[in-house]
Design a protein around this motif. Structure first.
Motif, PDB file in Angstrom:
ATOM      1  N   THR A 147       0.825  -1.208   0.000  1.00 55.76           N
ATOM      2  CA  THR A 147       0.000   0.000   0.000  1.00 55.76           C
ATOM      3  C   THR A 147       0.860   1.259   0.000  1.00 55.76           C
ATOM      4  N   THR A 150      -3.250   5.145   3.228  1.00 54.55           N
ATOM      5  CA  THR A 150      -4.181   4.466   4.135  1.00 54.55           C
ATOM      6  C   THR A 150      -5.472   5.275   4.141  1.00 54.55           C
ATOM      7  N   GLN A 187       4.055   3.113   5.456  1.00 57.46           N
ATOM      8  CA  GLN A 187       3.128   3.546   6.505  1.00 57.46           C
ATOM      9  C   GLN A 187       3.838   3.790   7.834  1.00 57.46           C
TER      10      GLN A 187
END
Lengths: 299, 266
Positions: A147, A150, A187
């Motif tokens: 990813t 988010t 992240q």
């Protein structure tokens, strides 16, 4: 061969057309191959010709990239039917898809797009996995995503989300170790903690691949899941950590772009086999994932 | 909290339009490379679809260069994004798109080359079928030959251009001499894959009309009649031989078009 379909807990390689001839001529000592299901959804021609030949010598895993399991809309039944036909034709030992969405409206975006981890998403993903497993008549594996963003509304962690998906749908998981490093870096959390918390008992397959790194002058990194180079040393370390936890599983080398010569790819697979062998010696009684023969289907 | 459908709708709209703001629900870093997180998705979508077109149209790309091709691909993807997760045949409309793409007007044969390349892609992935030898015709009573219909190979497609599209393709794919291409010549061709390799066959006068008629279900007599109207020197025997020789015939039918009686299976 006792069961020509079963994927052994060895290294496998993502099969690309550029390597068909090298594989057929060299018959490399490899546990299995994996293909992207969508690349074999044509009616005929060389892709099926070569895959049939290679399937004759090796177990095969079907890795779907286009079903949009996380899409808000119902699954594309025509696409699911194509996947079923492919599974019937090639009798894969494993079938997997992604925790992601890729279609919206009538457009296919050709990327694995991220999901908010909410109760609504959980329901949708489980409904879609139920349908997929019902149509295919077997358990499927769901891959953790890489990813780059988010969502503010996420109400649970990715691990909690995946654990709940396994409990509700009965699916297994595909642990992509490179995705763990990419997402953790992007992240800002520790990839080791993610590996340590991952529900390993549900894992039926592991992916290893290469990533690209972009940095700013402060040293902040953005990792991109590019599959265009060798497996990074950090990913190898995390992989060993998975095996330390008893996660000996079929392990795929993914290399999809800027393809190297077959020998380079094969050397990556040998490296994975070496690590697997090392852990087999040290921990012969490690827990083994046993995929059920067929998925229990409510009629 | 937006529904999943609303969120994906906003996300998808922002993917397709770089001028659009990233949806509010998406969290990216405020500074550093992470702030570019959403752009990774935008880039993945654009680059992967451009690459799909580059793989499908290598000769078009060679004719116009990388920058031109990427600009054309970007505009095509925006106008005709894929509607299926199976991208094997993506780009079917690329030739027609180039017809209306203003920068391509200076290369008037470009769209025909694109249509030829897509026909090759189609042939590559088309269904396989066993090919009949011409000797099978000897089994047909002579009186029945005129009423014969042909089941043609699933990979077969015809290409017609007012440009020497076959010569241009051959010269640009390293299989011919670019300087020897006579730009005043129109060409017609058949694309077919009787076994593993895709073949591109230049058709003699009358061949296009003859094969097109057979493909649309005409009898042999009807197809020969139509071809003779286009080419008064049309020689049926030669064209029949050519048809079988390229592997275009997979079955013969002696009765009407609605009958499923296949009199001559391989």
């Amino acid at each position: 061969m006792a069961n020509p379909s079963a994927i052994p807990p060895r290294a496998g390689v993502g099969l690309k057309p550029q390597h068909y001839e090298a594989v057929l001529e060299g018959r490399p000592d490899l546990g299995w191959f994996e293909v992207h299901a969508e690349n074999y959804m044509g009616a005929g021609g060389p892709p099926h010709h070569y895959l049939t030949k290679i399937r004759g010598g090796y177990p095969l895993s079907l890795h779907g990239v286009g079903l949009s399991i996380g899409g808000a809309a119902p699954l594309d039944e025509a696409h699911l039917a194509r996947l079923k036909a492919l599974a019937e034709r090639y009798e894969p030992g494993l079938v997997s898809e992604h925790l992601a969405w890729s279609s919206h409206g009538d457009v296919y975006y050709n990327d694995l797009l991220p999901l908010p981890y909410t109760e609504e998403t959980l329901e949708r993903v489980c409904d879609h996995l139920d349908r997929m497993q019902e149509v295919l008549g077997r358990q499927v594996l769901l891959e953790n995503p890489s990813t780059y963003v988010t969502f503010a509304e996420s109400s649970m962690s990715e691990i909690a989300f995946l654990t709940a998906v396994v409990q509700r749908s009965g699916c297994g998981l595909l642990l992509d170790v490179n995705n763990v490093l990419v997402s953790a870096t992007n992240q800002g959390y520790a990839p080791e903690a993610y590996i340590d918390a991952f529900p390993l008992d549900a894992v039926g397959e592991i992916h290893l691949g290469g990533h690209a790194r972009e940095s700013d002058e402060e040293g902040n990194s953005l990792l991109i899941d590019a599959h265009d180079r060798a497996v990074d040393h950090q990913v190898w370390r995390l992989y060993a950590r998975v095996l330390d936890r008893g996660g000996l599983r079929p392990t795929l080398i993914e290399w999809d772009n800027d393809l190297p010569a077959w020998e380079t790819l094969y050397a990556e697979a040998r490296a994975a086999e070496w690590i697997i062998g090392d852990h087999e010696v040290r921990a012969p009684a490690g827990s083994q994932f046993q995929p059920p023969e067929t998925h229990a289907v409510a009629r | 909290m937006p529904s999943l459908a609303d969120l994906q709708g906003a996300f998808a709209a922002a993917l397709r339009d770089p001028a659009r703001r990233v949806p509010a629900a998406v969290v990216v870093g405020s500074e550093g490379p992470r702030a570019r997180g959403f752009d990774v998705y935008r880039n993945n979508v654009a680059v992967s679809l451009t690459e799909a077109l580059q793989a499908a149209f290598p000769v078009v790309q060679r004719l116009v260069g990388d920058d031109f091709f990427k600009a054309a691909a970007k505009a095509y993807v925006a106008q005709e994004p894929p509607r299926s997760p199976v991208l094997l045949l993506y780009g079917q409309g690329f030739g027609d798109f180039l017809d209306g793409f203003p920068p391509a007007q200076e290369v008037p044969y470009l769209s025909d080359v694109a249509r030829l390349e897509w026909a090759r892609l189609h042939a590559y992935h088309a269904a396989d079928a066993p090919v009949l030898e011409i000797s099978r015709l000897a089994e047909i009573p002579e009186a029945a030959l005129g009423g014969l219909r042909f089941v043609l190979h699933p990979s077969l497609r015809l290409v017609r251009s007012r440009w020497p599209v076959v010569s241009i393709w051959a010269a640009s794919s390293g299989q011919g001499n670019a300087e020897a291409v006579d730009m005043s010549v129109a060409q017609e061709a058949a694309v077919i894959r009787p076994a593993l390799d895709v073949d591109l066959r230049l058709l003699p006068p009358g061949g296009y009309g003859f094969m097109e008629a057979l493909m649309t279900g005409a009898t042999l007599a009807e197809a020969a009649e139509r071809a003779s109207q286009q080419d008064t020197a049309f020689a049926l025997a030669e064209h029949l031989q050519g048809l079988f020789q390229i592997g275009a015939v997979t079955a013969l039918r002696q009765s009407g078009p609605d009958s499923s009686t296949r009199t001559d299976e391989p």
